[in-house]
Design a protein around this motif. Structure first.
Motif, PDB file in Angstrom:
ATOM      1  N   GLU A  62       0.819  -1.207   0.000  1.00  0.00           N
ATOM      2  CA  GLU A  62       0.000   0.000   0.000  1.00  0.00           C
ATOM      3  C   GLU A  62       0.862   1.270   0.000  1.00  0.00           C
ATOM      4  N   ASN A  63       1.951   1.241   0.764  1.00  0.00           N
ATOM      5  CA  ASN A  63       2.833   2.409   0.815  1.00  0.00           C
ATOM      6  C   ASN A  63       3.655   2.553  -0.454  1.00  0.00           C
ATOM      7  N   LEU A  64       3.985   1.432  -1.085  1.00  0.00           N
ATOM      8  CA  LEU A  64       4.783   1.502  -2.307  1.00  0.00           C
ATOM      9  C   LEU A  64       4.004   2.151  -3.441  1.00  0.00           C
ATOM     10  N   LEU A  65       2.690   1.989  -3.459  1.00  0.00           N
ATOM     11  CA  LEU A  65       1.872   2.560  -4.528  1.00  0.00           C
ATOM     12  C   LEU A  65       2.060   4.070  -4.657  1.00  0.00           C
ATOM     13  N   ASN A  66       2.354   4.724  -3.538  1.00  0.00           N
ATOM     14  CA  ASN A  66       2.545   6.169  -3.562  1.00  0.00           C
ATOM     15  C   ASN A  66       3.880   6.580  -4.174  1.00  0.00           C
ATOM     16  N   LYS A  67       4.760   5.602  -4.372  1.00  0.00           N
ATOM     17  CA  LYS A  67       6.102   5.886  -4.870  1.00  0.00           C
ATOM     18  C   LYS A  67       6.326   5.387  -6.289  1.00  0.00           C
ATOM     19  N   CYS A  68       5.413   4.586  -6.832  1.00  0.00           N
ATOM     20  CA  CYS A  68       5.601   3.940  -8.133  1.00  0.00           C
ATOM     21  C   CYS A  68       5.211   4.855  -9.296  1.00  0.00           C
ATOM     22  N   ASN A  69       5.986   4.768 -10.352  1.00  0.00           N
ATOM     23  CA  ASN A  69       5.642   5.378 -11.637  1.00  0.00           C
ATOM     24  C   ASN A  69       5.581   4.280 -12.688  1.00  0.00           C
ATOM     25  N   ALA A  70       4.797   4.508 -13.721  1.00  0.00           N
ATOM     26  CA  ALA A  70       4.674   3.527 -14.793  1.00  0.00           C
ATOM     27  C   ALA A  70       6.051   3.203 -15.363  1.00  0.00           C
ATOM     28  N   GLY A  71       6.329   1.925 -15.531  1.00  0.00           N
ATOM     29  CA  GLY A  71       7.618   1.480 -16.045  1.00  0.00           C
ATOM     30  C   GLY A  71       8.622   1.113 -14.980  1.00  0.00           C
ATOM     31  N   ASP A  72       8.290   1.357 -13.703  1.00  0.00           N
ATOM     32  CA  ASP A  72       9.189   0.984 -12.615  1.00  0.00           C
ATOM     33  C   ASP A  72       9.232  -0.536 -12.455  1.00  0.00           C
ATOM     34  N   VAL A  89       6.550  -5.473 -13.337  1.00  0.00           N
ATOM     35  CA  VAL A  89       6.612  -4.156 -13.969  1.00  0.00           C
ATOM     36  C   VAL A  89       5.357  -3.387 -13.593  1.00  0.00           C
ATOM     37  N   TYR A  90       5.531  -2.216 -12.977  1.00  0.00           N
ATOM     38  CA  TYR A  90       4.368  -1.397 -12.641  1.00  0.00           C
ATOM     39  C   TYR A  90       3.889  -0.693 -13.910  1.00  0.00           C
ATOM     40  N   GLY A 101      12.293   4.111 -22.543  1.00  0.00           N
ATOM     41  CA  GLY A 101      11.294   5.068 -22.088  1.00  0.00           C
ATOM     42  C   GLY A 101      10.169   4.346 -21.372  1.00  0.00           C
ATOM     43  N   SER A 102       9.546   5.023 -20.419  1.00  0.00           N
ATOM     44  CA  SER A 102       8.506   4.373 -19.607  1.00  0.00           C
ATOM     45  C   SER A 102       7.366   3.833 -20.457  1.00  0.00           C
ATOM     46  N   ASP A 103       6.987   4.558 -21.500  1.00  0.00           N
ATOM     47  CA  ASP A 103       5.912   4.076 -22.371  1.00  0.00           C
ATOM     48  C   ASP A 103       6.291   2.760 -23.044  1.00  0.00           C
ATOM     49  N   MET A 104       7.547   2.648 -23.469  1.00  0.00           N
ATOM     50  CA  MET A 104       7.995   1.429 -24.117  1.00  0.00           C
ATOM     51  C   MET A 104       8.075   0.272 -23.122  1.00  0.00           C
ATOM     52  N   VAL A 105       8.500   0.569 -21.887  1.00  0.00           N
ATOM     53  CA  VAL A 105       8.556  -0.469 -20.852  1.00  0.00           C
ATOM     54  C   VAL A 105       7.165  -1.049 -20.607  1.00  0.00           C
ATOM     55  N   VAL A 106       6.186  -0.152 -20.465  1.00  0.00           N
ATOM     56  CA  VAL A 106       4.804  -0.593 -20.239  1.00  0.00           C
ATOM     57  C   VAL A 106       4.296  -1.371 -21.452  1.00  0.00           C
ATOM     58  N   GLN A 107       4.601  -0.890 -22.643  1.00  0.00           N
ATOM     59  CA  GLN A 107       4.170  -1.582 -23.861  1.00  0.00           C
ATOM     60  C   GLN A 107       4.780  -2.976 -23.939  1.00  0.00           C
ATOM     61  N   ASN A 108       6.076  -3.082 -23.646  1.00  0.00           N
ATOM     62  CA  ASN A 108       6.727  -4.390 -23.653  1.00  0.00           C
ATOM     63  C   ASN A 108       6.017  -5.362 -22.719  1.00  0.00           C
ATOM     64  N   ALA A 145      13.129  -7.413 -16.178  1.00  0.00           N
ATOM     65  CA  ALA A 145      14.309  -6.679 -16.631  1.00  0.00           C
ATOM     66  C   ALA A 145      14.318  -6.533 -18.150  1.00  0.00           C
ATOM     67  N   TRP A 146      13.861  -7.565 -18.865  1.00  0.00           N
ATOM     68  CA  TRP A 146      13.772  -7.457 -20.326  1.00  0.00           C
ATOM     69  C   TRP A 146      12.797  -6.352 -20.716  1.00  0.00           C
ATOM     70  N   CYS A 147      11.665  -6.266 -20.031  1.00  0.00           N
ATOM     71  CA  CYS A 147      10.677  -5.226 -20.337  1.00  0.00           C
ATOM     72  C   CYS A 147      11.291  -3.837 -20.179  1.00  0.00           C
ATOM     73  N   ARG A 148      12.106  -3.648 -19.160  1.00  0.00           N
ATOM     74  CA  ARG A 148      12.643  -2.312 -18.876  1.00  0.00           C
ATOM     75  C   ARG A 148      13.858  -1.979 -19.735  1.00  0.00           C
ATOM     76  N   PHE A 149      14.710  -2.971 -20.011  1.00  0.00           N
ATOM     77  CA  PHE A 149      15.967  -2.677 -20.701  1.00  0.00           C
ATOM     78  C   PHE A 149      15.996  -3.174 -22.148  1.00  0.00           C
ATOM     79  N   GLY A 150      15.105  -4.094 -22.498  1.00  0.00           N
ATOM     80  CA  GLY A 150      14.996  -4.550 -23.879  1.00  0.00           C
ATOM     81  C   GLY A 150      16.175  -5.374 -24.377  1.00  0.00           C
ATOM     82  N   LYS A 151      16.976  -5.910 -23.461  1.00  0.00           N
ATOM     83  CA  LYS A 151      18.166  -6.649 -23.871  1.00  0.00           C
ATOM     84  C   LYS A 151      17.847  -8.134 -24.028  1.00  0.00           C
TER      85      LYS A 151
END
Length: 271
Positions: A98-108, A123-124, A165-172, A194-200
């Protein structure tokens, strides 16, 4: 289960080289290189199971997660540090879901942790939801449901790769929802997130050709002055061993290494 590889036992430590991540021996103590091939079943032990894989007693109280039992380590690809985790790092502070939700951004990247369990990565994607690989299926879940009561933290900075980019992370992440079994290209939740965020492609199964060389080194910090290094052919092999250590915890890993060194000394004295 699909995409499963035969599990191999550890190689004999006496048969593999001693290495240093910088290519030079120092006085940090023995460093032994070894390579593993694993199955992708470690996520099966993430919930409902004890450390040995047996069913947990539902009436048994869950142990509180202790950050002091973190296995501190660094990962090198040849001379480049590509991952580093220190239990003293402020970025590894854990929260309730519940507390983490206040700190998360899309793509985290979010990691769920509990004593005696493999860490679970997700992936958030916004709107209180995460995408994660769980029990051989990519799922879209509410963060609080995916946590299953575990503590959690944002782990964007553990890997040193440049993030998409965060949009690409979410899309992945969203494009993989519903994949399961033989359709999967990742052996565990960490590789997927990690693949979603870094694409490697190195995070995917078979993403790197194994040609006998072992360019990845996992350096486990045993104390301020001593460390131990294992050597791997691929990033995904290294991740599986790192996750095994996280599952065991620092105390158990140090005991395992101490037993190994004792066995080596005994073997040397006999011969």
């Amino acid at each position: 289960m699909g995409n499963q590889m035969d599990r191999l036992s550890h190689l004999s430590y006496a048969e593999v080289p001693t290495v240093d991540p910088n290519g030079v021996d120092t006085e940090d103590g023995p460093r032994i290189g070894v390579s593993y091939i694993f199955s992708n079943d470690d996520d099966e032990l993430e919930d409902g199971c004890a450390v040995d894989g047996t069913e947990k007693d539902p009436n048994q109280e869950e142990k509180q997660y202790d950050q002091r039992d973190e296995v501190e380590c660094a990962v090198y690809n040849r001379d480049e540090c590509i991952y580093e985790k220190s239990a003293k790092s402020a970025s590894l502070e854990v929260y309730s879901p519940e507390n983490l939700l206040n700190k998360c951004n899309a793509g985290d990247l979010v990691e769920f942790v509990a004593t005696g369990q493999y860490p679970h990565w997700a992936v958030y994607v916004g709107d209180f939801q995460v995408v994660h690989l769980h029990r051989a299926e990519v799922k879209n879940s509410f963060l609080t449901d995916a946590s299953q009561g575990r503590r959690c933290r944002i782990v964007n900075d553990l890997y040193k790769f440049k993030a998409l980019g965060s949009d690409m992370v979410v899309q992945n992440a969203m494009e993989q929802v519903g994949l399961k079994d033989r359709e999967l290209s990742w052996r565990n939740s960490e590789c997927f997130a990690a693949w979603c965020r870094f694409g490697k492609r190195e995070f995917k199964m078979g993403g790197e050709i194994r040609i006998g060389k072992q360019p990845y080194r996992l350096k486990i910090f045993m104390s301020d002055k001593h460390s131990h290094v294992l050597e791997f052919q691929s990033l995904e092999d290294m991740i599986m061993e790192k996750r095994r250590n996280d599952h065991l915890g620092r105390t158990a890993v140090l005991q395992e290494l101490a037993a190994h060194f004792s066995s080596l000394l005994e073997h040397t004295s006999i011969h």
